[in-house]
Design a protein around this motif. Structure first.
Motif, short mmCIF file in Angstrom:
data_model
loop_
_atom_site.label_atom_id
_atom_site.label_comp_id
_atom_site.label_asym_id
_atom_site.label_seq_id
_atom_site.Cartn_x
_atom_site.Cartn_y
_atom_site.Cartn_z
N LYS A 77 0.86 -1.18 0.00
CA LYS A 77 0.00 0.00 0.00
C LYS A 77 0.90 1.23 0.00
O LYS A 77 1.70 1.41 0.90
CB LYS A 77 -0.91 -0.01 1.23
CG LYS A 77 -2.05 0.98 1.15
CD LYS A 77 -3.09 0.67 2.23
CE LYS A 77 -4.26 1.63 2.17
NZ LYS A 77 -5.26 1.32 3.20
N LEU A 78 0.76 2.03 -1.04
CA LEU A 78 1.56 3.25 -1.18
C LEU A 78 0.74 4.45 -0.72
O LEU A 78 -0.41 4.61 -1.14
CB LEU A 78 1.98 3.42 -2.64
CG LEU A 78 2.86 4.63 -2.98
CD1 LEU A 78 4.24 4.51 -2.34
CD2 LEU A 78 3.01 4.76 -4.51
N PHE A 79 1.32 5.24 0.16
CA PHE A 79 0.69 6.48 0.65
C PHE A 79 1.47 7.65 0.08
O PHE A 79 2.70 7.65 0.16
CB PHE A 79 0.75 6.54 2.18
CG PHE A 79 0.05 5.40 2.87
CD1 PHE A 79 -1.28 5.52 3.24
CD2 PHE A 79 0.73 4.22 3.15
CE1 PHE A 79 -1.94 4.47 3.88
CE2 PHE A 79 0.08 3.17 3.79
CZ PHE A 79 -1.25 3.28 4.16
N TYR A 80 0.78 8.64 -0.48
CA TYR A 80 1.50 9.79 -1.03
C TYR A 80 0.62 11.03 -1.07
O TYR A 80 -0.59 10.94 -1.21
CB TYR A 80 2.05 9.49 -2.43
CG TYR A 80 0.99 9.16 -3.46
CD1 TYR A 80 0.48 7.87 -3.56
CD2 TYR A 80 0.50 10.13 -4.32
CE1 TYR A 80 -0.49 7.56 -4.50
CE2 TYR A 80 -0.47 9.82 -5.28
CZ TYR A 80 -0.96 8.53 -5.35
OH TYR A 80 -1.93 8.22 -6.28
N GLU A 81 1.27 12.13 -0.94
CA GLU A 81 0.65 13.43 -1.09
C GLU A 81 0.61 13.72 -2.58
O GLU A 81 1.64 13.60 -3.25
CB GLU A 81 1.56 14.44 -0.40
CG GLU A 81 0.91 15.64 0.16
CD GLU A 81 1.97 16.52 0.84
OE1 GLU A 81 1.59 17.45 1.53
OE2 GLU A 81 3.19 16.28 0.65
N ASP A 82 -0.55 14.07 -3.12
CA ASP A 82 -0.62 14.29 -4.57
C ASP A 82 -0.33 15.77 -4.92
O ASP A 82 -0.01 16.57 -4.03
CB ASP A 82 -1.95 13.81 -5.15
CG ASP A 82 -3.14 14.66 -4.74
OD1 ASP A 82 -2.93 15.79 -4.23
OD2 ASP A 82 -4.27 14.20 -4.92
N ALA A 83 -0.43 16.09 -6.20
CA ALA A 83 -0.05 17.43 -6.67
C ALA A 83 -0.92 18.52 -6.05
O ALA A 83 -0.52 19.68 -5.98
CB ALA A 83 -0.13 17.48 -8.20
N GLU A 84 -2.13 18.15 -5.59
CA GLU A 84 -3.03 19.13 -4.96
C GLU A 84 -2.88 19.15 -3.44
O GLU A 84 -3.67 19.79 -2.73
CB GLU A 84 -4.49 18.81 -5.32
CG GLU A 84 -4.89 19.19 -6.75
CD GLU A 84 -4.30 18.26 -7.80
OE1 GLU A 84 -4.34 17.03 -7.57
OE2 GLU A 84 -3.76 18.75 -8.81
N VAL A 114 6.83 8.67 -7.09
CA VAL A 114 6.83 9.83 -6.17
C VAL A 114 8.09 10.65 -6.43
O VAL A 114 9.19 10.22 -6.09
CB VAL A 114 6.78 9.39 -4.70
CG1 VAL A 114 6.76 10.63 -3.79
CG2 VAL A 114 5.56 8.52 -4.41
N PRO A 115 7.92 11.81 -7.05
CA PRO A 115 9.11 12.64 -7.30
C PRO A 115 9.54 13.39 -6.04
O PRO A 115 8.86 13.35 -5.01
CB PRO A 115 8.62 13.61 -8.38
CG PRO A 115 7.15 13.70 -8.20
CD PRO A 115 6.70 12.40 -7.59
N ALA A 116 10.66 14.08 -6.15
CA ALA A 116 11.19 14.86 -5.04
C ALA A 116 10.15 15.84 -4.50
O ALA A 116 9.37 16.41 -5.27
CB ALA A 116 12.43 15.63 -5.50
N GLY A 117 10.13 15.99 -3.18
CA GLY A 117 9.32 17.03 -2.56
C GLY A 117 7.95 16.59 -2.09
O GLY A 117 7.22 17.40 -1.51
N PHE A 118 7.57 15.31 -2.32
CA PHE A 118 6.24 14.85 -1.92
C PHE A 118 6.34 13.83 -0.78
O PHE A 118 7.06 12.83 -0.89
CB PHE A 118 5.50 14.22 -3.11
CG PHE A 118 5.11 15.22 -4.16
CD1 PHE A 118 3.88 15.88 -4.09
CD2 PHE A 118 5.99 15.55 -5.19
CE1 PHE A 118 3.52 16.82 -5.05
CE2 PHE A 118 5.63 16.48 -6.16
CZ PHE A 118 4.40 17.12 -6.09
#
Lengths: 184, 184
Positions: free
Chosen positions: A89-96, A112-116
């Motif tokens: 399960k991947l958790f990530y902050e999206d572009a918004e 997931v690029p840099a900064g998220f």
């Protein structure tokens, strides 16, 4: 099981020098590469920035099911998550800025690029492959410990907090204590 | 099966815009991505240089067993070969200029940096993943043709020689006609 290099670091690990350290062709069999244990996970570096003019490195992770790993973000490192076996399960902050989660099964891919901010949880024993901006691939052996054994079925390595902080600083990332995921 | 975009390229393919085109997080399910057919192989771009500040791109190839592909070399592209399923024989010129070959099975990994002649042969139906220097990942759709269908079981696409040459030139590589491998 040999831990000689933990007593005398000049002796090894056995895999020392397995990667060529410069841009030349080579082949690795499954299980070969720079192996390290971090918590209960086996990380294997298949390719480092030394072979790619620092463009990218590649790591596999063999991991047992467990808790969500500490949430973190990289200042300059882009990172992929490709599931070969198991469920992650991947958790990530999206572009918004919204908190997202996604259950990845074999063949699924996350980026997931840099900064998220991101984290993941091994839901079923898994094998993952990650491509990373060149240089970050050795984070796992710096926060973890080198091992000669290409299996996760060996003693875990639990880093102390100063070691975690030192590895994070060396690799230009930060852990985000207190960051909560809604469906973790 | 729809080939409408071959009649009117402004219409598609359906996957147009599936990758974000900038460094933001995303997830793809197995089969998603920018799919194209080149000969009898399905290539799927999971990540492009547009998302990685041109550091790297990632492609999967689903390929039936067949002949050795044309030998070639890249002027500036580093390339990996990770076998997920099946058997792939990798041919490459090593650092000493010797011609090598290696049969890769699932979990095995090969690396060929810029400047080294190489080729491969699918020995048993295979799924491979490759990480490439950013930008090269779209070679396969330029030499091949975009498709909406995430399966290799569809009509092959055989490029004519001018199309092959144009794609090679665009992506800074050359085919090496007459290059022989001892155990091909």
């Amino acid at each position: 099981m040999s831990f000689e290099y933990l007593i005398d670091p000049s002796k090894g690990p056995q895999w020392k020098g397995q990667l060529p350290g410069k841009p030349v062709p080579y082949v690795l069999r499954k299980g070969e590469g720079e192996t390290s244990m971090l918590f209960r996970d086996l990380f294997t570096v298949l390719l480092s920035g030394d072979e790619t003019e620092n463009q990218f490195g590649i790591v596999t992770a063999d991991s047992p099911a467990g808790d969500v790993i500490p949430t973190h973000s990289h200042n300059e490192t882009h990172e992929t998550f490709y599931v070969i076996e198991g469920k992650v399960k991947l958790f990530y902050e999206d572009a918004e800025g919204q908190k997202q989660s996604s259950l990845l099964t074999p063949g699924d891919f996350g980026y997931v690029p840099a900064g998220f901010a991101h984290a993941y949880q091994i839901v079923e024993d898994a094998r993952m492959m990650g491509t990373l901006s060149g240089g970050f691939e050795r984070f796992f052996q710096h926060m973890g410990t080198a091992t000669d054994h290409a299996t996760k079925d060996q003693p875990p390595f639990i880093p102390d907090f100063p070691r975690m902080q030192a590895a994070a600083q060396q690799h230009n990332m930060q852990f985000m204590q207190g960051f909560e995921w809604p469906d973790a």
